[in-house]
Design a protein around this motif. Structure first.
Motif, mmCIF file in Angstrom:
data_model
loop_
_atom_site.group_PDB
_atom_site.id
_atom_site.type_symbol
_atom_site.label_atom_id
_atom_site.label_comp_id
_atom_site.label_asym_id
_atom_site.label_seq_id
_atom_site.Cartn_x
_atom_site.Cartn_y
_atom_site.Cartn_z
ATOM 1 N N GLY A 116 0.527 14.897 21.734
ATOM 2 C CA GLY A 116 0.754 15.749 22.891
ATOM 3 C C GLY A 116 -0.532 16.268 23.500
ATOM 4 O O GLY A 116 -0.535 17.303 24.186
ATOM 5 N N LEU A 117 -1.635 15.556 23.286
ATOM 6 C CA LEU A 117 -2.934 15.996 23.783
ATOM 7 C C LEU A 117 -3.383 15.227 25.015
ATOM 8 O O LEU A 117 -4.275 15.664 25.735
ATOM 9 N N ARG A 118 -2.784 14.050 25.260
ATOM 10 C CA ARG A 118 -3.129 13.230 26.424
ATOM 11 C C ARG A 118 -1.842 12.736 27.084
ATOM 12 O O ARG A 118 -0.932 12.292 26.393
ATOM 13 N N PRO A 119 -1.751 12.802 28.398
ATOM 14 C CA PRO A 119 -0.517 12.354 29.066
ATOM 15 C C PRO A 119 -0.242 10.873 28.866
ATOM 16 O O PRO A 119 0.913 10.438 28.929
ATOM 17 N N GLU A 120 -1.315 10.079 28.601
ATOM 18 C CA GLU A 120 -1.125 8.637 28.420
ATOM 19 C C GLU A 120 -0.480 8.291 27.078
ATOM 20 O O GLU A 120 -0.018 7.165 26.877
ATOM 21 N N ALA A 121 -0.464 9.243 26.140
ATOM 22 C CA ALA A 121 -0.029 8.939 24.783
ATOM 23 C C ALA A 121 1.418 8.457 24.721
ATOM 24 O O ALA A 121 1.763 7.575 23.922
ATOM 25 N N ALA A 122 2.277 9.019 25.561
ATOM 26 C CA ALA A 122 3.695 8.620 25.536
ATOM 27 C C ALA A 122 3.839 7.159 25.944
ATOM 28 O O ALA A 122 4.610 6.397 25.332
ATOM 29 N N ASP A 123 3.102 6.746 26.981
ATOM 30 C CA ASP A 123 3.166 5.349 27.415
ATOM 31 C C ASP A 123 2.574 4.417 26.355
ATOM 32 O O ASP A 123 3.054 3.294 26.158
ATOM 33 N N GLU A 124 1.537 4.874 25.681
ATOM 34 C CA GLU A 124 0.931 4.068 24.618
ATOM 35 C C GLU A 124 1.921 3.855 23.475
ATOM 36 O O GLU A 124 2.000 2.759 22.902
ATOM 37 N N ALA A 125 2.685 4.898 23.157
ATOM 38 C CA ALA A 125 3.699 4.766 22.102
ATOM 39 C C ALA A 125 4.770 3.759 22.516
ATOM 40 O O ALA A 125 5.249 2.969 21.683
ATOM 41 N N LEU A 126 5.136 3.778 23.789
ATOM 42 C CA LEU A 126 6.110 2.795 24.283
ATOM 43 C C LEU A 126 5.548 1.379 24.168
ATOM 44 O O LEU A 126 6.274 0.432 23.827
ATOM 45 N N TRP A 127 4.261 1.214 24.481
ATOM 46 C CA TRP A 127 3.629 -0.104 24.375
ATOM 47 C C TRP A 127 3.649 -0.596 22.928
ATOM 48 O O TRP A 127 3.968 -1.762 22.667
ATOM 49 N N VAL A 128 3.346 0.300 21.984
ATOM 50 C CA VAL A 128 3.390 -0.090 20.566
ATOM 51 C C VAL A 128 4.812 -0.450 20.169
ATOM 52 O O VAL A 128 5.049 -1.425 19.443
ATOM 53 N N GLY A 129 5.787 0.320 20.665
ATOM 54 C CA GLY A 129 7.180 0.013 20.351
ATOM 55 C C GLY A 129 7.568 -1.374 20.817
ATOM 56 O O GLY A 129 8.268 -2.116 20.106
ATOM 57 N N ALA A 130 7.122 -1.753 22.014
ATOM 58 C CA ALA A 130 7.423 -3.095 22.528
ATOM 59 C C ALA A 130 6.715 -4.165 21.711
ATOM 60 O O ALA A 130 7.286 -5.228 21.418
ATOM 61 N N PHE A 131 5.481 -3.915 21.333
ATOM 62 C CA PHE A 131 4.718 -4.843 20.495
ATOM 63 C C PHE A 131 5.461 -5.092 19.182
ATOM 64 O O PHE A 131 5.583 -6.235 18.714
ATOM 65 N N CYS A 132 5.973 -4.020 18.595
ATOM 66 C CA CYS A 132 6.700 -4.144 17.329
ATOM 67 C C CYS A 132 8.033 -4.850 17.513
ATOM 68 O O CYS A 132 8.434 -5.686 16.688
ATOM 69 N N ALA A 133 8.736 -4.522 18.596
ATOM 70 C CA ALA A 133 10.046 -5.137 18.843
ATOM 71 C C ALA A 133 9.926 -6.651 18.960
ATOM 72 O O ALA A 133 10.791 -7.402 18.474
ATOM 73 N N GLU A 134 8.855 -7.135 19.590
ATOM 74 C CA GLU A 134 8.648 -8.576 19.724
ATOM 75 C C GLU A 134 8.476 -9.253 18.371
ATOM 76 O O GLU A 134 8.707 -10.461 18.245
ATOM 77 N N ARG A 135 8.089 -8.498 17.384
ATOM 78 C CA ARG A 135 7.819 -9.055 16.050
ATOM 79 C C ARG A 135 8.855 -8.642 15.019
ATOM 80 O O ARG A 135 8.676 -8.857 13.826
ATOM 81 N N GLY A 136 9.930 -8.023 15.476
ATOM 82 C CA GLY A 136 11.016 -7.655 14.573
ATOM 83 C C GLY A 136 10.681 -6.524 13.628
ATOM 84 O O GLY A 136 11.235 -6.439 12.522
ATOM 85 N N ILE A 137 9.768 -5.634 14.039
ATOM 86 C CA ILE A 137 9.351 -4.511 13.193
ATOM 87 C C ILE A 137 9.938 -3.223 13.752
ATOM 88 O O ILE A 137 9.776 -2.913 14.942
ATOM 89 N N ALA A 138 10.604 -2.463 12.917
ATOM 90 C CA ALA A 138 11.133 -1.162 13.340
ATOM 91 C C ALA A 138 9.975 -0.242 13.702
ATOM 92 O O ALA A 138 8.943 -0.219 13.016
#
Length: 444
Positions: free
Chosen positions: A72-94
């Motif tokens: 919660g220290l940078r406004p970009e952090a939420a979008d970065e978390a979404l990007w990691v979530g998509a990266f993981c989803a493509e590889r079948g990782i929760a």
């Protein structure tokens, strides 16, 4: 999408993949690994290398789960978390996003953020049944940590990060990349066509770590090698301190340490190491008092009978052939715990409120309320002082509520693997539950 597996010649020259494979081969069958992934190159490299190493090593029994902490220290952090979530989803990782929603402190923000990050990861590990948490600290991080600690002055022995650390007494953090350089991880990612996120705060010279990183670019490998040698020395010193503790220390009621002075004075660095952990354990602090206080304590040991001093929230008193250490009476808190809540009183004792009304905890004071049997072996004056610094908790019916356990402040938040033997020896003496061994938790 299945993880791509580099060709054999790529594997042979890929230090990150070899490190991941070494880690994977150590894990117990069906081990569940929670991987901290910010989206930066180091953590994306760790997750990708672990995923490939599972297949290469024939360890598809291992489960990977990823977590991203949004401080919660940078406004970009939420979008970065979404990007990691998509990266993981493509590889079948929760994947889980963990948000640090607490109010942010005005000072010590980076330390508070680190504590919050590990607390959130530990909580998730408990909920999802992970056996170990893997983080992507690198050789560069190790060199930076070692350099920063050196610049501040080490109180007992200078080291970098341990390759494994127990957090909150529950979950081990492992650092598979601690001997891998950041550039090698970037090369691995580039070779496999993988992208990552660059955090602009990594170049912000307002932060001590960034300034250190910029100043040691030419000496990273040397500093990391020095840190590894220091880690080996610290491990030996901590084991010597554990042996010393067993030979000269008696703990009374998890409140008072009685140390044989002859044994203490003859133990050199091991004695200083022991005192630097024992004092905060008795005073309810996370860190030891440091070199100046240890010098004064050593001098007190050669002073006449009855000599005393205070430091680190503790009273030190020489009584004939022994040094006694206990919490001083100043600054003892009064605490209220809401129904169903829990708290650590004075950094020393754990309480739970299982009633329907607020539970008030106060120091016993001059009248004392400690267990008389626990202090019966002490000189009368010290027994009285020990009882006075014990907690008293009463429910609304006037019935005394006893602590649910002892809290060892130097170890119960972060316990580096260097100190596990000493921590478990002290835990037994303080009637604290034993700390979990890595071999019984996530290793074969």
């Amino acid at each position: 999408m299945a993880a791509s597996i580099p060709a054999a010649d790529t594997l042979a020259r890929s230090a990150p993949l070899r490190a991941a494979q070494d880690f994977v081969l150590q894990l117990k069958p069906h081990c569940h690994v929670l991987v901290a992934v910010s989206g930066g190159g180091d953590s994306i490299g760790l997750l990708s290398a672990l995923l490939a190493a599972k297949t290469i090593s024939g360890r598809n029994d291992i489960q990977l789960t990823a977590a991203t902490v949004d401080h919660g220290l940078r406004p970009e952090a939420a979008d970065e978390a979404l990007w990691v979530g998509a990266f993981c989803a493509e590889r079948g990782i929760a994947h889980h996003t963990l948000v640090w929603a607490d109010d942010k402190p005005q000072s010590g923000l980076m330390v508070a953020a680190r504590h919050a990050r590990y607390r959130l990861l530990s909580s998730l590990a408990g909920r999802c049944g992970a056996d170990v948490i893997a983080v992507a600290h690198t050789m560069d991080d190790q060199a930076e940590t070692f350099a920063m600690r050196a610049s501040r002055g080490a109180s007992t022995v200078l080291t970098g990060m341990a390759d494994k650390t127990l957090i909150e007494g529950r979950h081990w953090i492992a650092r598979p990349f601690l001997k891998i350089g950041r550039s090698a991880i970037r090369d691995f990612l580039t070779l496999n066509g993988l992208s990552w996120i660059d955090d602009p705060s990594n170049d912000d010279a307002h932060y001590e770590r960034v300034r250190t990183r910029q100043s040691i670019q030419e000496t990273v490998e040397t500093l990391a090698a020095d840190a590894e040698k220091a880690a080996q020395a610290r491990d030996r010193l901590s084991r010597s301190a554990a042996h010393l503790f067993a030979g000269i220390a008696t703990i009374h009621g998890a409140t008072v340490a009685q140390l044989d002075i002859d044994g203490l004075l003859g133990a050199g660095d091991a004695a200083r190491y022991l005192l630097n952990i024992l004092v905060p354990a008795l005073g309810g602090l996370s860190y030891g008092p440091g070199g100046d206080v240890l010098d004064r304590v050593t001098a007190l040991c050669t002073a006449p009978h009855g000599a005393r001093m205070t430091a680190g929230r503790c009273l030190f008193e020489r009584h004939r052939g022994h040094l006694f250490i206990l919490r001083e009476r100043r600054g003892l808190p009064e605490t209220e715990i809401a129904p169903g809540g829990s708290a650590v009183w004075d950094g020393r004792f754990c309480f739970e409120n299982r009633s329907q009304a607020a539970l008030r905890i106060r120091p016993a004071g001059p009248d004392g309320a400690g267990d008389a049997d626990a202090f019966s072996g002490l000189p009368p004056r010290l027994a009285h002082l020990a009882a006075a610094v014990c907690p008293v908790a009463m429910d609304t019916a006037g019935k005394q509520v006893l602590p649910t356990g002892v809290y060892l402040a130097p170890f119960d938040r972060f316990l580096p693997g260097f100190d596990l033997t000493l921590a478990n020896m002290m835990a037994a003496a303080f009637t604290h539950a034993a700390y979990r061994e890595p071999a019984a938790t996530y290793l074969r």
